[in-house]
Scaffold this motif. Structure first.
Motif, PDB file in Angstrom:
ATOM      1  N   GLY A 266       0.793  -1.229   0.000  1.00 18.44           N
ATOM      2  CA  GLY A 266       0.000   0.000   0.000  1.00 18.44           C
ATOM      3  C   GLY A 266       0.820   1.270   0.000  1.00 18.44           C
ATOM      4  O   GLY A 266       0.277   2.371   0.138  1.00 18.44           O
ATOM      5  N   GLY A 267       2.146   1.105  -0.135  1.00 16.07           N
ATOM      6  CA  GLY A 267       3.006   2.282  -0.199  1.00 16.07           C
ATOM      7  C   GLY A 267       2.729   3.110  -1.455  1.00 16.07           C
ATOM      8  O   GLY A 267       2.128   2.621  -2.415  1.00 16.07           O
ATOM      9  N   THR A 268       3.171   4.339  -1.425  1.00 15.71           N
ATOM     10  CA  THR A 268       2.946   5.250  -2.544  1.00 15.71           C
ATOM     11  C   THR A 268       4.272   5.657  -3.170  1.00 15.71           C
ATOM     12  O   THR A 268       5.207   6.034  -2.448  1.00 15.71           O
ATOM     13  N   LEU A 269       4.339   5.572  -4.495  1.00 15.66           N
ATOM     14  CA  LEU A 269       5.529   6.040  -5.198  1.00 15.66           C
ATOM     15  C   LEU A 269       5.439   7.553  -5.345  1.00 15.66           C
ATOM     16  O   LEU A 269       4.550   8.074  -6.023  1.00 15.66           O
ATOM     17  N   THR A 270       6.332   8.244  -4.683  1.00 14.84           N
ATOM     18  CA  THR A 270       6.390   9.710  -4.785  1.00 14.84           C
ATOM     19  C   THR A 270       7.518  10.069  -5.742  1.00 14.84           C
ATOM     20  O   THR A 270       8.694   9.820  -5.444  1.00 14.84           O
ATOM     21  N   ILE A 271       7.139  10.626  -6.892  1.00 19.54           N
ATOM     22  CA  ILE A 271       8.136  10.982  -7.904  1.00 19.54           C
ATOM     23  C   ILE A 271       8.617  12.408  -7.645  1.00 19.54           C
ATOM     24  O   ILE A 271       7.830  13.355  -7.688  1.00 19.54           O
ATOM     25  N   VAL A 272       9.884  12.534  -7.341  1.00 19.65           N
ATOM     26  CA  VAL A 272      10.475  13.849  -7.064  1.00 19.65           C
ATOM     27  C   VAL A 272      10.818  14.553  -8.384  1.00 19.65           C
ATOM     28  O   VAL A 272      10.631  15.763  -8.527  1.00 19.65           O
ATOM     29  N   ARG A 273      11.314  13.777  -9.348  1.00 19.16           N
ATOM     30  CA  ARG A 273      11.690  14.342 -10.644  1.00 19.16           C
ATOM     31  C   ARG A 273      11.136  13.462 -11.760  1.00 19.16           C
ATOM     32  O   ARG A 273      11.541  12.310 -11.895  1.00 19.16           O
ATOM     33  N   HIS A 274      10.230  14.021 -12.543  1.00 18.98           N
ATOM     34  CA  HIS A 274       9.700  13.304 -13.708  1.00 18.98           C
ATOM     35  C   HIS A 274      10.697  13.346 -14.865  1.00 18.98           C
ATOM     36  O   HIS A 274      10.650  12.523 -15.776  1.00 18.98           O
ATOM     37  N   GLU A 275      11.580  14.344 -14.829  1.00 14.95           N
ATOM     38  CA  GLU A 275      12.644  14.485 -15.825  1.00 14.95           C
ATOM     39  C   GLU A 275      13.953  14.772 -15.102  1.00 14.95           C
ATOM     40  O   GLU A 275      13.953  15.404 -14.041  1.00 14.95           O
ATOM     41  N   VAL A 276      15.045  14.300 -15.682  1.00 11.93           N
ATOM     42  CA  VAL A 276      16.369  14.523 -15.094  1.00 11.93           C
ATOM     43  C   VAL A 276      17.260  15.162 -16.151  1.00 11.93           C
ATOM     44  O   VAL A 276      17.280  14.722 -17.309  1.00 11.93           O
ATOM     45  N   GLU A 277      17.972  16.220 -15.765  1.00 15.08           N
ATOM     46  CA  GLU A 277      18.877  16.865 -16.717  1.00 15.08           C
ATOM     47  C   GLU A 277      20.160  16.056 -16.833  1.00 15.08           C
ATOM     48  O   GLU A 277      20.850  15.811 -15.843  1.00 15.08           O
ATOM     49  N   LEU A 278      20.441  15.631 -18.065  1.00 15.83           N
ATOM     50  CA  LEU A 278      21.646  14.848 -18.334  1.00 15.83           C
ATOM     51  C   LEU A 278      22.467  15.510 -19.419  1.00 15.83           C
ATOM     52  O   LEU A 278      21.941  16.222 -20.280  1.00 15.83           O
ATOM     53  N   GLU A 279      23.777  15.288 -19.367  1.00 16.03           N
ATOM     54  CA  GLU A 279      24.647  15.670 -20.478  1.00 16.03           C
ATOM     55  C   GLU A 279      24.724  14.445 -21.392  1.00 16.03           C
ATOM     56  O   GLU A 279      25.124  13.366 -20.976  1.00 16.03           O
ATOM     57  N   VAL A 280      24.302  14.625 -22.645  1.00 16.76           N
ATOM     58  CA  VAL A 280      24.233  13.495 -23.578  1.00 16.76           C
ATOM     59  C   VAL A 280      24.895  13.862 -24.898  1.00 16.76           C
ATOM     60  O   VAL A 280      25.136  15.043 -25.191  1.00 16.76           O
ATOM     61  N   GLN A 281      25.172  12.846 -25.688  1.00 12.87           N
ATOM     62  CA  GLN A 281      25.717  13.074 -27.022  1.00 12.87           C
ATOM     63  C   GLN A 281      24.558  13.328 -27.979  1.00 12.87           C
ATOM     64  O   GLN A 281      23.562  12.594 -27.974  1.00 12.87           O
ATOM     65  N   ALA A 282      24.684  14.369 -28.794  1.00  8.78           N
ATOM     66  CA  ALA A 282      23.571  14.787 -29.650  1.00  8.78           C
ATOM     67  C   ALA A 282      23.112  13.687 -30.598  1.00  8.78           C
ATOM     68  O   ALA A 282      21.926  13.572 -30.892  1.00  8.78           O
ATOM     69  N   GLY A 283      24.025  12.875 -31.073  1.00  5.89           N
ATOM     70  CA  GLY A 283      23.648  11.826 -32.011  1.00  5.89           C
ATOM     71  C   GLY A 283      23.075  10.599 -31.346  1.00  5.89           C
ATOM     72  O   GLY A 283      22.678   9.645 -32.021  1.00  5.89           O
ATOM     73  N   ASP A 284      22.998  10.605 -30.014  1.00  2.00           N
ATOM     74  CA  ASP A 284      22.530   9.423 -29.292  1.00  2.00           C
ATOM     75  C   ASP A 284      21.717   9.860 -28.073  1.00  2.00           C
ATOM     76  O   ASP A 284      21.994   9.465 -26.939  1.00  2.00           O
ATOM     77  N   ILE A 285      20.690  10.671 -28.313  1.00  3.11           N
ATOM     78  CA  ILE A 285      19.861  11.187 -27.227  1.00  3.11           C
ATOM     79  C   ILE A 285      18.897  10.086 -26.770  1.00  3.11           C
ATOM     80  O   ILE A 285      18.117   9.570 -27.573  1.00  3.11           O
ATOM     81  N   PRO A 286      18.944   9.703 -25.494  1.00  3.09           N
ATOM     82  CA  PRO A 286      18.025   8.656 -25.035  1.00  3.09           C
ATOM     83  C   PRO A 286      16.587   9.160 -24.990  1.00  3.09           C
ATOM     84  O   PRO A 286      16.331  10.332 -24.711  1.00  3.09           O
ATOM     85  N   ASP A 287      15.655   8.250 -25.283  1.00  2.55           N
ATOM     86  CA  ASP A 287      14.243   8.614 -25.233  1.00  2.55           C
ATOM     87  C   ASP A 287      13.790   8.776 -23.783  1.00  2.55           C
ATOM     88  O   ASP A 287      12.925   9.585 -23.475  1.00  2.55           O
TER      89      ASP A 287
END
Length: 201
Positions: free
Chosen positions: A125-146
């Motif tokens: 019965g616990g609740t998932l509390t999402i603190v961040r729906h999105e996370v800022e990452l440094e990524v390579q432009a040609g391989d941006i994760p979905d």
């Protein structure tokens, strides 16, 4: 999993300045600019309804686009800003930056939570509390994760999921060094109050 690079259609905008921008809007277009990569900025226009549809699809600022402008080679760009009407909240101008596939850029990437049914804490019965729906990452432009994936298998009430607990896509790294929380499993209110009473007793 890298996302596909969608096409974005635009035309070269003749003239610059406020007058040319107003003219573009009168013709049902949204003015924009493409800059960067050591080349001259190019003034462009995008069809208003076409751009609005793209914006409503979501993640516009996190998407690498293949910009197609008639008479010019295709260019990979990322949107660096959408100016909006302060009253109607509709787009009035768009800024795009040219980038190479090997360029490294900071983007907010969506967080996906999976295997909730395999979490003992959620089953209790616990609740998932999402603190961040999105996370800022440094990524390579040609391989941006979905997205990045958080596996909830085995998670108990009271568990906190930090960024360092998540397996990030190859080549991606957080933009901040702090091991920040992404989500946690909170106790249901009834259980929490019962535990509090036991602690007081």
């Amino acid at each position: 999993m890298a996302r596909e690079i969608p096409d974005l259609q635009a035309v070269v905008r003749t003239g610059t300045g406020k007058g040319a921008a107003r003219q573009a809007r009168r013709e049902g277009n949204v003015p924009g600019i493409v800059y960067g990569d050591g080349k001259e900025p190019v003034a462009i226009s995008l069809n208003y309804n076409y751009l609005l549809k793209r914006l409503k699809q979501g993640r516009f600022l996190q998407t690498l686009f293949n910009l197609k402008v008639e008479g010019q080679p295709d260019t990979h760009v990322i949107c660096r800003g959408v100016q909006r009407d302060v009253v109607k909240d509709l787009p009035t101008h768009v800024d795009f930056m040219r980038i190479h596939d090997e360029s490294r850029i900071n983007l907010f990437i969506h967080v996906d939570f999976v295997n909730a049914e395999a979490s003992p804490g959620l089953k209790r019965g616990g609740t998932l509390t999402i603190v961040r729906h999105e996370v800022e990452l440094e990524v390579q432009a040609g391989d941006i994760p979905d997205h990045i994936t958080v596996d909830l298998t085995g998670k108990q009430i009271g568990d906190v999921i930090h960024i360092n607990d998540i397996t990030l896509p190859k080549g991606a790294k957080p933009t901040v060094s702090r091991n920040f929380a992404v989500a946690n499993l909170a106790a249901p209110s009834g259980l929490a109050s019962a535990e509090a009473e036991e602690a007081e007793a």
